[in-house]
Enzyme design. Structure first.
Site, mmCIF file in Angstrom:
data_model
loop_
_atom_site.group_PDB
_atom_site.id
_atom_site.type_symbol
_atom_site.label_atom_id
_atom_site.label_comp_id
_atom_site.label_asym_id
_atom_site.label_seq_id
_atom_site.Cartn_x
_atom_site.Cartn_y
_atom_site.Cartn_z
ATOM 1 N N GLY A 7 54.713 69.784 122.738
ATOM 2 C CA GLY A 7 54.038 70.845 121.996
ATOM 3 C C GLY A 7 54.966 71.530 121.016
ATOM 4 N N LYS A 112 52.905 79.124 131.231
ATOM 5 C CA LYS A 112 51.608 79.664 131.634
ATOM 6 C C LYS A 112 50.607 79.517 130.497
ATOM 7 C CE LYS A 112 51.811 83.494 128.988
ATOM 8 N NZ LYS A 112 50.836 83.873 127.952
ATOM 9 N N TYR A 138 58.393 86.912 131.924
ATOM 10 C CA TYR A 138 58.405 88.335 132.280
ATOM 11 C C TYR A 138 59.268 88.587 133.510
ATOM 12 C CZ TYR A 138 55.198 90.654 129.049
ATOM 13 O OH TYR A 138 54.635 91.236 127.942
ATOM 14 N N HIS A 198 51.708 87.338 133.521
ATOM 15 C CA HIS A 198 52.659 88.437 133.341
ATOM 16 C C HIS A 198 52.273 89.695 134.118
ATOM 17 C CE1 HIS A 198 54.314 85.851 130.426
ATOM 18 N NE2 HIS A 198 53.686 86.281 129.351
ATOM 19 N N LYS A 285 53.447 98.467 120.628
ATOM 20 C CA LYS A 285 53.853 97.482 121.635
ATOM 21 C C LYS A 285 54.530 98.246 122.759
ATOM 22 C CE LYS A 285 56.673 93.295 122.304
ATOM 23 N NZ LYS A 285 55.669 92.612 123.125
#
Length: 434
Positions: A7, A112, A138, A198, A285
């Site tokens: 990928g 994930k 995370y 996460h 954020k």
């Protein structure tokens, strides 16, 4: 020795994986990009369009275009010293695991979400996973690495981490970034993208009781938490910000925001609501865990933490206190602090600052961070915090009740750039006051 990135034409590979690889010691290690995309320019030019790389690193990188259901082009590349890394759509995982069984390799790292449904995950679990590490970066954030030790070794924090003191726990992730150009996100939604991995792991970290400094013990403790978790499906809410459809150029019922209340059926956390809040298209954020204390223990909390009862301008009396919170701010502050609300104004008392937390992180992993740790550990055979197949299965079981339902008729809409949707604020108040 080689690292093969499946990928490698994708967003994650170009934004995070290749940059991380360029920052670690790769002496004697080659990097192979593999994806279905065929380029009419050199792959090094593709990488340089989104990042800055040294000529030395780029000389280590080669690219092989090919399908995921036929990895014959890799037979001459992969051997018992090769690291394989999955950064592909999770719908491809079953096919990829089947094909990889025909290759020699050292270890596999899997991004994930681990499958696109609980059924597909169980198919994955049917393969030989003895050399597979399920990745959640995370778990490698500085405060997340430091948190078990901070809770274990800070007497006041350890004392208050139970229903004797805690009224509610909020686990919050806010992102400014929306779904711009991310077909991956539109297929998965915020629950599969963030909550299943996460946010679930953050819940496991903060709610677990780890008595010894051991990554194995930490993982086992998280699993005990997940075994006791139940999602309150009736109170979950799902939203989509108002510009989302315009940004992705098609109709969509994908949720960009969710609020998920969870109960943990253990004596320690019984009757304490854990509330996961995750949203894109927000005003900032921010990632943090907020423990709000019961009103009847305000004075005890102030005493335990030896917090001065004096703000910058006057003495603070206990009967003036509106709220007391213990905050684990993972981003942007990276610190642990007690926050006392008096007259609508927060008074903050820092318990563990960024410098201390960065020091604890360095003690665990040296100078590397996030994906640098992951690749250095996979290449060098070092231990690092990851997710076992048993832990991944438990997370699927916790969140499957809300992953397996259509949310098309449940969505509310919110303005992009908002602090918190009013629907979420109202439901959080209702849950806390219940």
């Amino acid at each position: 020795m080689k690292v093969v990135i499946f990928g490698s034409s994708g967003d994650l590979a170009k934004r995070k994986l290749f940059p991380a690889l360029s920052r670690i010691d790769l002496e004697g290690v080659g990097v192979v990009g593999y994806a279905r995309t065929k380029y009419n320019i050199e792959f090094s030019e593709v990488l340089q369009e989104v990042g800055n790389y040294s000529p030395e690193f780029l000389s280590k990188v080669t690219y092989i275009p090919g399908p995921y259901d036929d990895l014959s082009k890799l037979k001459e590349v992969s051997d018992s010293e090769t690291v394989l890394y999955f950064s592909v759509p999770s719908s491809v995982y079953t096919c990829l695991f089947r094909e990889i069984s025909k290759l020699d390799y050292k270890v596999i790292g899997v991004e994930k979400p681990y499958g696109d449904s609980i059924e597909s995950f169980m198919e994955i679990k049917g393969f030989d996973l003895g050399k597979t590490r399920f990745i959640d970066h995370y778990l490698l954030k500085p405060l997340v690495v430091a948190m078990p030790g901070i809770i274990r070794e800070t007497g006041a924090i350890r004392e208050v981490m139970s229903n004797r003191y805690v009224k509610s726990v909020e686990i919050v992730s806010k992102e400014v970034l929306g779904g711009e150009g991310r077909h991956y996100f539109d297929k998965n939604g915020i629950i599969r993208d963030m909550v299943l991995s996460h946010m679930g792991e953050l819940l496991g970290v903060v709610a677990s009781d780890v008595t010894k400094p051991s990554r194995i013990m930490e993982a086992l403790a998280r699993m005990e938490v997940f075994k006791a978790c139940t999602v309150d499906t009736e109170r979950c809410i799902y939203g989509q910000y108002d510009d989302y459809i315009k940004e992705i150029h098609k109709d969509s019922s994908t949720e960009t925001f969710c609020m998920v209340p969870i109960s943990i059926g253990t004596p320690r956390w019984s009757k304490v609501p854990f509330i996961i809040v995750a949203g894109k298209g927000m005003n900032e954020k921010r990632t943090e865990i907020i423990l709000e204390f019961r009103r009847d223990v305000f004075a005890k909390c102030i005493e335990l933490f030896s917090m001065p009862r004096q703000s910058s301008c006057r003495i603070v009396h206990t009967n003036e206190i509106e709220t007391v919170r213990l905050v684990f701010n993972i981003y942007p502050e990276c610190e642990v602090f007690l926050e006392v609300l008096v007259g609508g104004e927060p008074v903050r008392y820092v318990l563990h600052d960024k410098k201390e937390i960065d020091g604890l992180m360095h003690d665990s992993y040296g100078g590397y961070h996030d994906y640098e740790i992951i690749f250095d550990s996979l290449v060098r055979g070092k231990d690092f915090s990851s997710v076992s197949s048993q832990e991944a299965e438990l997370l699927w079981k916790v969140f499957n009740p809300i992953l397996s339902i259509s949310k098309e008729d449940m969505l509310f809409y919110y303005s992009k750039g908002i602090d918190m949707p009013k629907e979420a604020e109202e439901m959080i108040r209702e849950i806390k006051d219940h």
